[in-house]
Write an enzyme that holds these catalytic residues in place. Structure first.
Site, short mmCIF file in Angstrom:
data_model
loop_
_atom_site.label_atom_id
_atom_site.label_comp_id
_atom_site.label_asym_id
_atom_site.label_seq_id
_atom_site.Cartn_x
_atom_site.Cartn_y
_atom_site.Cartn_z
N HIS A 138 23.86 -16.75 51.26
CA HIS A 138 25.27 -17.01 51.58
C HIS A 138 25.40 -18.23 52.49
CE1 HIS A 138 27.48 -13.73 49.78
NE2 HIS A 138 26.66 -12.82 50.30
N HIS A 190 19.20 -12.31 50.85
CA HIS A 190 20.54 -12.27 50.26
C HIS A 190 21.55 -12.93 51.21
CE1 HIS A 190 23.89 -10.17 48.00
NE2 HIS A 190 24.48 -10.40 49.16
N GLU A 191 21.52 -12.53 52.49
CA GLU A 191 22.47 -13.08 53.46
C GLU A 191 22.19 -14.56 53.73
OE1 GLU A 191 25.05 -11.41 53.85
OE2 GLU A 191 24.26 -9.45 53.28
N CYS A 218 27.13 -6.85 46.67
CA CYS A 218 27.62 -7.79 47.67
C CYS A 218 29.07 -7.47 48.02
CB CYS A 218 27.52 -9.21 47.12
SG CYS A 218 28.05 -10.50 48.25
N LEU A 219 29.39 -7.47 49.31
CA LEU A 219 30.76 -7.21 49.73
C LEU A 219 31.73 -8.26 49.19
CD1 LEU A 219 30.14 -6.10 53.43
CD2 LEU A 219 30.60 -4.64 51.45
N GLN A 227 31.21 -15.03 54.67
CA GLN A 227 31.94 -13.98 53.96
C GLN A 227 33.21 -13.57 54.69
OE1 GLN A 227 28.13 -11.56 53.40
NE2 GLN A 227 29.40 -10.93 51.66
N GLY A 268 24.71 -5.67 55.24
CA GLY A 268 24.55 -7.04 55.70
C GLY A 268 25.83 -7.81 55.50
#
Length: 173
Positions: free
Chosen positions: A141, A137-138, A95-96, A50, A45
């Site tokens: 963000h 999660h996304e 997480c990226l 991000q 994701g």
């Protein structure tokens, strides 16, 4: 085109994303770039913030049983809103934007999300399991929140200590 991923503690990750109003070719190109960036980074994701674009856009592509991410299964979610949520679950998240750190986070077990696709069409997604966790999660963000903010005080302190140690090691090498 791959886009650079913004990583913690970059303040841009705290920005609250704005709704998308224009569903044009520029948005389509951006969605394609987000997908390419997510896959190249071994993610499942990615939220627009991000990659330093504070708009309410996220992409999710869960791997199948063989671990493959079929682009036909790609979800492009624009201007999402959770309209229904139920249950609680714990899932180990990474997480990226917080590379190398994984922790158990409490989330809703199931969510129903209304959103728009790349053409502005209204859609509804009913999600459970990993998909539910990934969507939440996304979406965090988009609200300027990172999964580490959901940790208990003790776990958050452990993260901060570990993160500082890793940063110090990187500078030393």
């Amino acid at each position: 085109m791959q886009l650079p991923i913004v990583t913690y503690p970059d303040k841009r990750l705290k920005q609250v994303s704005k709704p998308v109003e224009l569903f044009d070719e520029a948005l389509h190109t951006f969605l394609d770039d987000m997908y390419e960036t997510m896959i190249a980074s071994n993610g499942i994701g990615l939220a627009a913030i991000q990659v330093a674009n504070p708009v309410q856009v996220l992409v999710i592509n869960l791997p199948d049983e063989q671990g493959e991410q079929d682009k036909a299964q790609l979800l492009e979610i624009i201007n999402p809103k959770i309209v229904l949520s139920d249950g609680k679950t714990f899932y180990q998240e990474g997480c990226l934007s917080v590379p190398g750190f994984y922790e158990d986070v409490e989330r809703f077990e199931t969510v129903t999300v209304s959103y728009q696709d790349r053409h502005g069409n209204e859609q509804v997604l009913e999600a459970d399991g990993l998909l539910s966790v990934a969507v939440q999660h996304e979406m965090d963000h988009l609200a300027g929140k990172l999964f580490i903010e959901k940790l208990t005080y003790t776990r958050r302190k452990k993260f901060e200590k570990e993160y500082k140690r890793i940063q110090k090691e990187k500078k030393g090498s």
